[in-house]
Motif scaffolding. Structure first.
Motif, PDB file in Angstrom:
ATOM      1  N   GLN A 234       0.633  -1.467  -0.031  1.00 38.16           N
ATOM      2  CA  GLN A 234       0.073   0.054   0.039  1.00 38.16           C
ATOM      3  C   GLN A 234       0.459   1.826   0.137  1.00 38.16           C
ATOM      4  O   GLN A 234       0.437   2.527  -0.689  1.00 38.16           O
ATOM      5  N   ASN A 235       2.450   1.336   0.673  1.00 39.84           N
ATOM      6  CA  ASN A 235       2.911   2.207   0.909  1.00 39.84           C
ATOM      7  C   ASN A 235       4.011   2.580   0.050  1.00 39.84           C
ATOM      8  O   ASN A 235       4.826   2.918   0.326  1.00 39.84           O
ATOM      9  N   LYS A 236       3.717   1.723  -1.039  1.00 42.32           N
ATOM     10  CA  LYS A 236       5.179   1.512  -2.457  1.00 42.32           C
ATOM     11  C   LYS A 236       6.132   2.498  -2.901  1.00 42.32           C
ATOM     12  O   LYS A 236       7.001   2.321  -2.631  1.00 42.32           O
ATOM     13  N   THR A 237       5.744   3.743  -2.746  1.00 38.08           N
ATOM     14  CA  THR A 237       6.000   4.848  -3.861  1.00 38.08           C
ATOM     15  C   THR A 237       6.355   5.186  -2.902  1.00 38.08           C
ATOM     16  O   THR A 237       7.680   5.448  -2.993  1.00 38.08           O
ATOM     17  N   ASN A 238       6.189   5.464  -1.164  1.00 38.22           N
ATOM     18  CA  ASN A 238       7.640   5.953  -0.323  1.00 38.22           C
ATOM     19  C   ASN A 238       8.424   5.298   0.066  1.00 38.22           C
ATOM     20  O   ASN A 238       8.782   5.536   0.475  1.00 38.22           O
ATOM     21  N   VAL A 239       7.990   3.821   0.503  1.00 37.78           N
ATOM     22  CA  VAL A 239       9.030   2.491   0.451  1.00 37.78           C
ATOM     23  C   VAL A 239      10.046   2.795  -0.463  1.00 37.78           C
ATOM     24  O   VAL A 239      11.571   2.349   0.314  1.00 37.78           O
ATOM     25  N   ILE A 240      10.052   2.599  -1.181  1.00 38.39           N
ATOM     26  CA  ILE A 240      10.781   3.125  -2.358  1.00 38.39           C
ATOM     27  C   ILE A 240      11.515   4.053  -2.159  1.00 38.39           C
ATOM     28  O   ILE A 240      12.762   3.797  -2.555  1.00 38.39           O
ATOM     29  N   GLU A 241      11.044   5.279  -2.050  1.00 30.85           N
ATOM     30  CA  GLU A 241      11.505   6.121  -1.987  1.00 30.85           C
ATOM     31  C   GLU A 241      12.506   6.421  -1.055  1.00 30.85           C
ATOM     32  O   GLU A 241      13.743   6.715  -1.358  1.00 30.85           O
ATOM     33  N   THR A 242      11.988   6.013   0.195  1.00 28.22           N
ATOM     34  CA  THR A 242      12.815   5.448   1.268  1.00 28.22           C
ATOM     35  C   THR A 242      14.456   4.638   1.191  1.00 28.22           C
ATOM     36  O   THR A 242      15.631   5.110   1.560  1.00 28.22           O
TER      37      THR A 242
END
Length: 283
Positions: A234-242
């Motif tokens: 669900q938080n894929k975009t933010n997790v990839i950024e981190t």
């Protein structure tokens, strides 16, 4: 709030049940869980008082959802369909944007409060429920303005009574910030555990040599994959950024090692020591 229904009787839901019952002995805690053995165990431990099903939710004054976030997205509209006009539904998921979005146009959106209690351990199941888990912990509330005021008041009093601090945030900001301070930590622990297991096939060597530093760092790798995989999805975009930023820092550290630039490594670590001042403010 006399009839409280806990959907998911694990660490989070079970700990809420214990704390609420301690402060409100007259309350009846009902348990709903897809795992029948969890319900039996929760009854035996006194975490809940009665088993229930989704069809019983019309009697609920309060419903607390503590299940994986993908299941919450599927069930939340159904739960809101079933509750009375005076019932309140609170979720406890580690992501907020997808959960808030799925009910943004629901006729009973006003009966839902999006919450994320920043508390927990790596353990799961009814036996992991802890009295006082939430004392001094932060509870992030999203889109509070979309919840009926009288229901807000009841929920915020309940959270305050069990010792929680309240912080308000929009769902997008919540998911971005939590990716850094929670989701990345779990990925780091899982991958550290994987790295050691892949390299050290002789488990006795791991156990003999592992000190408290390794144990505390890898502790989160014992967390439930069934809970964390949907969070990462669900938080894929933010997790990839981190992850990109984290990998860049790891790559820089590796390059400094290769260059024998240990004075700069010292500086990097010394600058990072500032985090002690930040963490000292967290009880």
């Amino acid at each position: 709030m006399k009839n409280i229904y806990m959907i998911g009787i694990g660490l989070i839901g079970g700990s809420f049940a214990i704390d609420i019952k301690k402060n409100n002995p007259e309350v009846i805690i009902h348990g709903i869980d897809a795992n029948e053995s969890h319900l039996d165990e929760a009854l035996k431990l006194g975490v809940i008082e009665e088993k229930a099903t989704l069809d019983d939710l019309e009697n609920a004054d309060l419903v607390i959802i503590s299940i994986p976030v993908d299941a919450t997205v599927k069930l939340l509209p159904i739960i809101l369909d079933k509750i009375s006009d005076n019932g309140l539904v609170v979720d406890t998921g580690s992501t907020k944007e997808a959960i808030c979005k799925v009910v943004e146009h629901h006729p009973k959106r006003r009966n839902f409060l999006a919450a994320h209690p920043i508390a927990g351990t790596e353990n799961s199941g009814p036996k992991s429920a802890i009295f006082g888990l939430y004392v001094g912990k932060t509870n992030i509330i999203c889109e509070v303005e979309k919840t009926t005021f009288k229901l807000q008041e009841k929920a915020l009093k309940l959270f305050s009574d069990i010792g929680m601090r309240i912080r308000y945030m929009d769902p997008v900001s919540h998911d971005k910030h939590i990716a850094y301070v929670s989701h990345l930590s779990h990925i780091s622990a899982f991958m550290l555990g994987k790295t050691v297991i892949d390299k050290e096939r002789n488990e006795r060597d791991i156990f003999d040599m592992a000190g408290s530093g390794f144990a505390s760092t890898v502790r989160l790798a014992k967390s439930s994959p069934a809970m964390w995989t949907p969070i990462f999805e669900q938080n894929k975009t933010n997790v990839i950024e981190t992850l990109e930023e984290y990998i860049n820092n790891l790559q820089r550290f590796k390059e400094l090692m290769e260059q024998d630039n240990f004075s700069e490594i010292f500086n990097e670590m010394e600058n990072t020591n500032y985090i002690k001042q930040i963490l000292n403010g967290i009880k």
